[in-house]
Design a protein around this motif. Sequence first.
Motif, PDB file in Angstrom:
ATOM      1  N   THR A   1       0.831  -1.192   0.000  1.00  0.00           N
ATOM      2  CA  THR A   1       0.000   0.000   0.000  1.00  0.00           C
ATOM      3  C   THR A   1       0.871   1.250   0.000  1.00  0.00           C
ATOM      4  N   PRO A   2       0.655   2.166  -0.949  1.00  0.00           N
ATOM      5  CA  PRO A   2       1.418   3.415  -0.959  1.00  0.00           C
ATOM      6  C   PRO A   2       1.130   4.221   0.305  1.00  0.00           C
ATOM      7  N   ASP A   3       2.148   4.930   0.799  1.00  0.00           N
ATOM      8  CA  ASP A   3       2.023   5.686   2.036  1.00  0.00           C
ATOM      9  C   ASP A   3       2.508   7.118   1.838  1.00  0.00           C
ATOM     10  N   ASP A   4       1.806   8.060   2.411  1.00  0.00           N
ATOM     11  CA  ASP A   4       2.217   9.458   2.500  1.00  0.00           C
ATOM     12  C   ASP A   4       2.570  10.103   1.161  1.00  0.00           C
ATOM     13  N   PRO A   5       1.684  10.064   0.167  1.00  0.00           N
ATOM     14  CA  PRO A   5       1.991  10.805  -1.053  1.00  0.00           C
ATOM     15  C   PRO A   5       2.016  12.299  -0.737  1.00  0.00           C
ATOM     16  N   HIS A   6       3.124  12.944  -1.066  1.00  0.00           N
ATOM     17  CA  HIS A   6       3.246  14.365  -0.730  1.00  0.00           C
ATOM     18  C   HIS A   6       4.230  15.070  -1.654  1.00  0.00           C
ATOM     19  N   LEU A   7       4.149  16.379  -1.642  1.00  0.00           N
ATOM     20  CA  LEU A   7       5.113  17.225  -2.328  1.00  0.00           C
ATOM     21  C   LEU A   7       6.138  17.676  -1.303  1.00  0.00           C
ATOM     22  N   CYS A   8       7.337  17.992  -1.766  1.00  0.00           N
ATOM     23  CA  CYS A   8       8.349  18.554  -0.876  1.00  0.00           C
ATOM     24  C   CYS A   8       9.018  19.724  -1.585  1.00  0.00           C
ATOM     25  N   SER A   9       9.110  20.846  -0.884  1.00  0.00           N
ATOM     26  CA  SER A   9       9.757  22.040  -1.414  1.00  0.00           C
ATOM     27  C   SER A   9      10.999  22.407  -0.619  1.00  0.00           C
ATOM     28  N   CYS A  10      11.646  21.401   0.003  1.00  0.00           N
ATOM     29  CA  CYS A  10      12.893  21.690   0.714  1.00  0.00           C
ATOM     30  C   CYS A  10      13.972  22.080  -0.293  1.00  0.00           C
ATOM     31  N   GLU A  11      15.030  22.665   0.186  1.00  0.00           N
ATOM     32  CA  GLU A  11      16.122  23.114  -0.670  1.00  0.00           C
ATOM     33  C   GLU A  11      16.714  21.971  -1.494  1.00  0.00           C
ATOM     34  N   HIS A  12      16.822  20.804  -0.897  1.00  0.00           N
ATOM     35  CA  HIS A  12      17.396  19.662  -1.613  1.00  0.00           C
ATOM     36  C   HIS A  12      16.493  19.208  -2.753  1.00  0.00           C
ATOM     37  N   CYS A  13      15.201  19.045  -2.476  1.00  0.00           N
ATOM     38  CA  CYS A  13      14.275  18.574  -3.503  1.00  0.00           C
ATOM     39  C   CYS A  13      14.134  19.565  -4.650  1.00  0.00           C
ATOM     40  N   THR A  14      14.061  20.849  -4.346  1.00  0.00           N
ATOM     41  CA  THR A  14      13.894  21.826  -5.423  1.00  0.00           C
ATOM     42  C   THR A  14      15.146  21.898  -6.293  1.00  0.00           C
ATOM     43  N   HIS A  15      16.319  21.782  -5.694  1.00  0.00           N
ATOM     44  CA  HIS A  15      17.546  21.777  -6.497  1.00  0.00           C
ATOM     45  C   HIS A  15      17.639  20.516  -7.352  1.00  0.00           C
ATOM     46  N   LEU A  16      17.340  19.362  -6.760  1.00  0.00           N
ATOM     47  CA  LEU A  16      17.417  18.108  -7.509  1.00  0.00           C
ATOM     48  C   LEU A  16      16.368  18.043  -8.614  1.00  0.00           C
ATOM     49  N   ALA A  17      15.180  18.559  -8.341  1.00  0.00           N
ATOM     50  CA  ALA A  17      14.101  18.515  -9.330  1.00  0.00           C
ATOM     51  C   ALA A  17      14.235  19.604 -10.388  1.00  0.00           C
ATOM     52  N   GLY A  18      14.922  20.691 -10.028  1.00  0.00           N
ATOM     53  CA  GLY A  18      14.958  21.828 -10.946  1.00  0.00           C
ATOM     54  C   GLY A  18      13.588  22.466 -11.067  1.00  0.00           C
ATOM     55  N   GLY A  19      12.767  22.337 -10.037  1.00  0.00           N
ATOM     56  CA  GLY A  19      11.408  22.867 -10.038  1.00  0.00           C
ATOM     57  C   GLY A  19      10.969  23.232  -8.636  1.00  0.00           C
ATOM     58  N   PRO A  20       9.730  23.686  -8.486  1.00  0.00           N
ATOM     59  CA  PRO A  20       9.256  24.180  -7.197  1.00  0.00           C
ATOM     60  C   PRO A  20       8.964  23.114  -6.156  1.00  0.00           C
ATOM     61  N   ALA A  21       8.907  21.844  -6.558  1.00  0.00           N
ATOM     62  CA  ALA A  21       8.634  20.769  -5.597  1.00  0.00           C
ATOM     63  C   ALA A  21       8.945  19.428  -6.245  1.00  0.00           C
ATOM     64  N   MET A  22       9.138  18.429  -5.402  1.00  0.00           N
ATOM     65  CA  MET A  22       9.267  17.057  -5.866  1.00  0.00           C
ATOM     66  C   MET A  22       8.097  16.291  -5.274  1.00  0.00           C
ATOM     67  N   SER A  23       7.588  15.326  -6.009  1.00  0.00           N
ATOM     68  CA  SER A  23       6.454  14.534  -5.566  1.00  0.00           C
ATOM     69  C   SER A  23       6.944  13.155  -5.133  1.00  0.00           C
ATOM     70  N   TRP A  24       6.558  12.741  -3.911  1.00  0.00           N
ATOM     71  CA  TRP A  24       7.037  11.502  -3.302  1.00  0.00           C
ATOM     72  C   TRP A  24       5.881  10.621  -2.857  1.00  0.00           C
ATOM     73  N   VAL A  25       6.143   9.329  -2.791  1.00  0.00           N
ATOM     74  CA  VAL A  25       5.224   8.388  -2.169  1.00  0.00           C
ATOM     75  C   VAL A  25       6.060   7.274  -1.546  1.00  0.00           C
ATOM     76  N   GLY A  26       5.641   6.822  -0.367  1.00  0.00           N
ATOM     77  CA  GLY A  26       6.415   5.822   0.361  1.00  0.00           C
ATOM     78  C   GLY A  26       5.910   4.402   0.182  1.00  0.00           C
ATOM     79  N   PHE A  27       6.856   3.462   0.276  1.00  0.00           N
ATOM     80  CA  PHE A  27       6.581   2.025   0.266  1.00  0.00           C
ATOM     81  C   PHE A  27       7.519   1.379   1.269  1.00  0.00           C
ATOM     82  N   ARG A  28       7.190   0.182   1.710  1.00  0.00           N
ATOM     83  CA  ARG A  28       8.073  -0.553   2.611  1.00  0.00           C
ATOM     84  C   ARG A  28       9.402  -0.771   1.901  1.00  0.00           C
ATOM     85  N   ARG A  29      10.476  -0.451   2.565  1.00  0.00           N
ATOM     86  CA  ARG A  29      11.813  -0.549   1.968  1.00  0.00           C
ATOM     87  C   ARG A  29      12.111  -1.956   1.456  1.00  0.00           C
TER      88      ARG A  29
END
Length: 137
Positions: free
Chosen positions: A27-55
């Motif tokens: 089951t996917p967990d915590d779908p969210h956007l992130c606008s931290c400095e790391h995500c915006t630099h890595l994405a080259g955009g205003p946010a990165m979109s994430w979703v969690g799964f069991r490792r």
Amino acid sequence: MTGQTDAPELRTGRCQCGDIAYEVTGTPDDPHLCSCEHCTHLAGGPAMSWVGFRRKSLTWTGPGGEPAWYATWPTLRRGFCPRCATHLVSVADDSEVVMVTTFSLIDQRGLEPVGHSFRHLAVPWMSVARAPDPAHH
């Protein structure tokens, strides 16, 4: 037989060039956007979109094997394709959850963001309509 199965939901994802591919189950967990400095630099955009799964549900399936890794914090690693540079995953050393970039998944249905991490750092022109949190319904 009813045709139903107890097998966990399987999702697949890949980088742009297809060299690094993966499968996640559960089951996917915590779908969210992130606008931290790391995500915006890595994405080259205003946010990165994430979703969690069991490792432990993550399996690398592409011909390139595992991604290359880059540490953005002492205990947080980001996985990306060394060939096309697509950002695929983020994993904290002590976490049982792996976060995958939502749009590296082949099928993003049902993964609308319910949160926005570091929203206070988001660019002022960005407007986000979040999905209702399924945990609170």
